[in-house]
Design a protein around this motif. Sequence first.
Motif, PDB file in Angstrom:
ATOM      1  N   ILE A  14       0.865  -1.180   0.000  1.00 37.01           N
ATOM      2  CA  ILE A  14       0.000   0.000   0.000  1.00 37.01           C
ATOM      3  C   ILE A  14       0.905   1.234   0.000  1.00 37.01           C
ATOM      4  N   THR A  17      -3.470   4.581   2.785  1.00 38.44           N
ATOM      5  CA  THR A  17      -4.373   3.696   3.528  1.00 38.44           C
ATOM      6  C   THR A  17      -5.795   3.841   3.007  1.00 38.44           C
ATOM      7  N   THR A  20     -10.070  -1.740  -0.047  1.00 40.90           N
ATOM      8  CA  THR A  20      -9.268  -2.693  -0.823  1.00 40.90           C
ATOM      9  C   THR A  20      -8.706  -2.058  -2.107  1.00 40.90           C
ATOM     10  N   LEU A  23      -4.860  -1.568  -2.427  1.00 39.84           N
ATOM     11  CA  LEU A  23      -3.926  -2.696  -2.564  1.00 39.84           C
ATOM     12  C   LEU A  23      -3.270  -2.655  -3.944  1.00 39.84           C
ATOM     13  N   ASP A  51      -3.739  -7.634   8.907  1.00 40.76           N
ATOM     14  CA  ASP A  51      -3.309  -7.079   7.619  1.00 40.76           C
ATOM     15  C   ASP A  51      -4.300  -6.013   7.141  1.00 40.76           C
ATOM     16  N   THR A  52      -5.574  -6.216   7.466  1.00 42.95           N
ATOM     17  CA  THR A  52      -6.582  -5.218   7.061  1.00 42.95           C
ATOM     18  C   THR A  52      -6.447  -3.948   7.908  1.00 42.95           C
ATOM     19  N   ARG A  55      -3.842  -1.943   6.324  1.00 38.23           N
ATOM     20  CA  ARG A  55      -4.358  -1.380   5.072  1.00 38.23           C
ATOM     21  C   ARG A  55      -5.249  -0.167   5.329  1.00 38.23           C
ATOM     22  N   THR A  56      -6.132  -0.268   6.340  1.00 42.97           N
ATOM     23  CA  THR A  56      -7.068   0.847   6.602  1.00 42.97           C
ATOM     24  C   THR A  56      -6.403   1.988   7.358  1.00 42.97           C
ATOM     25  N   LEU A  67       2.433  -5.600   2.852  1.00 44.26           N
ATOM     26  CA  LEU A  67       1.532  -6.240   3.810  1.00 44.26           C
ATOM     27  C   LEU A  67       1.924  -7.692   4.058  1.00 44.26           C
ATOM     28  N   HIS A 315      -9.141 -10.010   1.014  1.00 42.03           N
ATOM     29  CA  HIS A 315      -9.466  -9.004   2.046  1.00 42.03           C
ATOM     30  C   HIS A 315     -10.966  -8.740   2.105  1.00 42.03           C
TER      31      HIS A 315
END
Length: 331
Positions: A14, A17, A20, A23, A51-52, A55-56, A67, A315
């Motif tokens: 990423i 943030t 999805t 990604l 992992d999410t 990402r967020t 990730l 995800h």
Amino acid sequence: QPKSNMSTQKAVQISRTGGTEVLEINQIPIPKPQPGHILVKAAYAGVNFIDTYFRTGLYPAPLPFTLGSEGSGTVEAVGEGVTKYKPGEHVVYYGSGSYTEYLNVPEKAISHIPEGLKLEDGAAILIQGLTALTMLRESYEVKKGDTILIHAAAGGTGLVLVQLAKALGATVIATASSAEKLELARQHGADYLVNYSGGEDEWVKEVLGHTKDGEGVEAVYDGVGKATFEGDLKVTKRKGSLISFGNASGAVDPFRINRLGDKNLKLLRPRLFGYVATQEEFDHYTQELFGYIENNQLKVNIHKIYPLEDIVQAHKDLEGRVTTGKLVLKV
Ligand code: NDP
């Protein structure tokens, strides 16, 4: 040096943030083995809820960020000072940046894969298995005869918690959001099943109904977070332990600690890496975890193996609550 002639590799990264859509599958350099590290050619990467969070942005990370938190594969080369590992051996490991083809793993976060365990199962079990085991041993030490509550019991961590809690002699009350998920928890040993999608009043009443004199459980293991925390305070017995270890529904709201005094509760917010910080701790718990698999007390449940290119779908599925057990990426 990696045997392939190519100098770059695929990595899921990423650079901002968000959902999805952030990604990216990028080409990054293949690293050289670092001192004290094992350079692994990855076969599989485990997909974890954490992992999410990276990402967020719920958990901050330096960008761009690769990730992934764990995986399995083959030793490609070893760095200076490493004597326990040789090229070609199969290994499992945890460590940041595992959604990629080659990565350096420190010696204290890697283990040879036990005889008979498949590489995909190795990538599926390390983080969730160690999380479940360390919490059952250290956050609250589960004893024979205890009644405990496990939320999201059909999830990856949930199914391991259920099986290990049964191996340790506890009575398990399991929650999940559907009858199918609850049935899976039952097949893994859960004693009482509660569908928590009917709302807090309902699940709290049902859980208490499964405890002696309605007094509550010795411990709650909660990876759901925000949505279940208030109910947890109600179902934990006087002097019991509330272990809040995740945020699948969002982070728990700020909390006045005075409220713990109503029942002299213990509240914990553990992270795996605080329990397996040293080589000794990692080796101790990894060996214990593999022992349960060898003794058939712990089955690895893979929901699906996704190609690395399908990371968006993986995800989406995990966050969309449509999975049970573990999601794995084929790197
Ligand atoms: P799971 O496979 O358990 O997936 C999450 C599950 O949470 C879902 O399947 C769903 O089950 C449940 N859930 C409840 N509310 C929601 C919601 N609003 N959105 C999405 N899911 C929801 O994931 P993991 O096993 O990877 O992780 C489980 C938890 O454990 C996470 O909170 C994770 O952060 C935590 N964890 C913490 C660690 C630590 O060191 N503290 C280490 C490893 C994991 P259902 O449909 O039945 O409600």
